[in-house]
Design an enzyme around this catalytic site. Structure first.
Site, PDB file in Angstrom:
ATOM      1  N   ARG A   1      -0.145  -4.509   6.083  1.00 12.48           N
ATOM      2  CA  ARG A   1      -0.610  -5.429   5.040  1.00 12.48           C
ATOM      3  C   ARG A   1       0.425  -5.559   3.930  1.00 12.48           C
ATOM      4  NH1 ARG A   1      -6.835  -3.796   3.703  1.00 12.48           N
ATOM      5  NH2 ARG A   1      -6.017  -4.072   1.595  1.00 12.48           N
TER       6      ARG A   1
ATOM      7  N   ARG B   1      -0.868   2.821   7.076  1.00 10.07           N
ATOM      8  CA  ARG B   1      -1.917   2.026   7.732  1.00 10.07           C
ATOM      9  C   ARG B   1      -1.285   0.872   8.519  1.00 10.07           C
ATOM     10  NH1 ARG B   1      -6.827  -0.341   4.389  1.00 10.07           N
ATOM     11  NH2 ARG B   1      -5.158  -1.015   3.007  1.00 10.07           N
TER      12      ARG B   1
ATOM     13  N   ARG C   1     -16.656  -4.732  -7.072  1.00 11.64           N
ATOM     14  CA  ARG C   1     -15.447  -4.051  -7.535  1.00 11.64           C
ATOM     15  C   ARG C   1     -15.444  -3.864  -9.031  1.00 11.64           C
ATOM     16  NH1 ARG C   1     -12.391  -4.903  -2.884  1.00 11.64           N
ATOM     17  NH2 ARG C   1     -10.509  -3.692  -2.959  1.00 11.64           N
TER      18      ARG C   1
ATOM     19  N   ARG D   1      -3.187  -1.222  -7.355  1.00 13.39           N
ATOM     20  CA  ARG D   1      -4.583  -1.311  -6.873  1.00 13.39           C
ATOM     21  C   ARG D   1      -5.366  -0.069  -7.290  1.00 13.39           C
ATOM     22  NH1 ARG D   1      -3.288  -1.739  -0.872  1.00 13.39           N
ATOM     23  NH2 ARG D   1      -5.531  -1.592  -0.551  1.00 13.39           N
TER      24      ARG D   1
ATOM     25  N   LYS E   1     -13.299   3.286   3.585  1.00 19.24           N
ATOM     26  CA  LYS E   1     -14.496   2.433   3.647  1.00 19.24           C
ATOM     27  C   LYS E   1     -14.489   1.569   4.912  1.00 19.24           C
ATOM     28  CE  LYS E   1     -13.328   0.279  -0.145  1.00 19.24           C
ATOM     29  NZ  LYS E   1     -12.005   0.875  -0.432  1.00 19.24           N
TER      30      LYS E   1
END
Ligand code: AP5
Length: 212
Positions: free
Chosen positions: A159, A126, A89, A170, A16
């Protein structure tokens, strides 16, 4: 203003943020990432930042009331078309966004469909720029120079919530909440499905088809 507002829904790691950043740079959309807004508050050590730090690090969701305040104070729908990335969400947030923020304005909800198996791999690889927030991937989108952002020369970091056990939590939360949101947008005739498991450029091309 010709363009519709966009809501990007998808699992953590579905791409996203990557696609929203491209649309922001190439087509002038306003990219409203609730994750980025929260992380900025944490960096500033604001009252909100202190309240939400542990929640983000654990992979849980911040409560709906805090989120609605944050989103209302951060978006100006009259400037340009917005991309809501990471909000809503859950079904409650979807209803609030529709009723209290979008208020009859034209929009589409784009669901980034992926096979869950490889999301963990995407997310542990990431890296994010500490300066401009540009996102890289050590495997699929590496920076030209290790650890350094191509755009602003900022330092890349990992992160806190991109650790495997937090990623799995998550993903579980996402899987619990997604059906209600999809049903909501489908019923309104606003749902678009995007095959987000292709390469980054192919996903951009598919997204462009949806937006024309
Ligand atoms: P947030 O920052 O929004 O995290 P997320 O939704 O979990 O999404 P991600 O940023 O992890 O994934 P993405 O889909 O943007 O993937 P990306 O493009 O980076 O939220 C963080 C936290 O904030 C939440 O856990 C919660 O605590 C809180 N929060 C936020 N909003 C909230 C709300 N509304 N209510 C309550 N709490 C809230 O891509 C991932 C990686 O894959 C990158 O390395 C990228 O380079 C790579 N990649 C992207 N596309 C491709 C592709 N097509 N092929 C190969 N690699 C790709």
């Amino acid at each position: 203003m010709g363009k519709e507002h966009l809501i990007f829904i998808g699992a953590p790691g579905s791409g996203k943020g990557t696609q929203a950043s491209r649309l922001m740079m190439e087509q002038n959309y306003i990219h409203l990432s609730t994750g980025d807004l929260l992380r900025k508050e944490i960096t500033k050590e604001s009252i909100l930042g202190k309240q939400v730090k542990a929640i983000l690090e654990s992979g849980s969701l911040v409560n709906d009331d805090l989120m609605i305040e944050l989103i209302k104070s951060s978006c100006d729908l009259n400037k340009n078309a917005c991309i809501f990335d990471g909000y809503p969400r859950n079904l409650e947030q979807a209803k609030t966004l529709d009723k209290e923020i979008l208020q009859g304005k034209k929009y589409k909800a784009v669901f980034f469909e992926v096979k869950p198996d490889d999301l963990v791999e995407r997310l542990v690889n990431r890296r994010v720029c500490s300066g401009c927030q540009r996102t890289y991937n050590l495997v699929s989108l590496p920076p030209m120079q290790e650890g350094i952002c191509d755009t602003c020369q900022g330092r890349l970091y990992q992160r806190e919530d991109d650790k495997e056990e937090v990623i799995r939590k998550r993903l579980d939360i996402f899987n619990e909440k997604i059906a209600g949101m999809l049903a909501f947008y489908k019923e309104k005739g606003l749902l678009e499905r995007l095959d987000a498991f292709l390469g980054v450029n192919e996903v951009s091309a598919k997204l462009a088809e949806i937006l024309t």
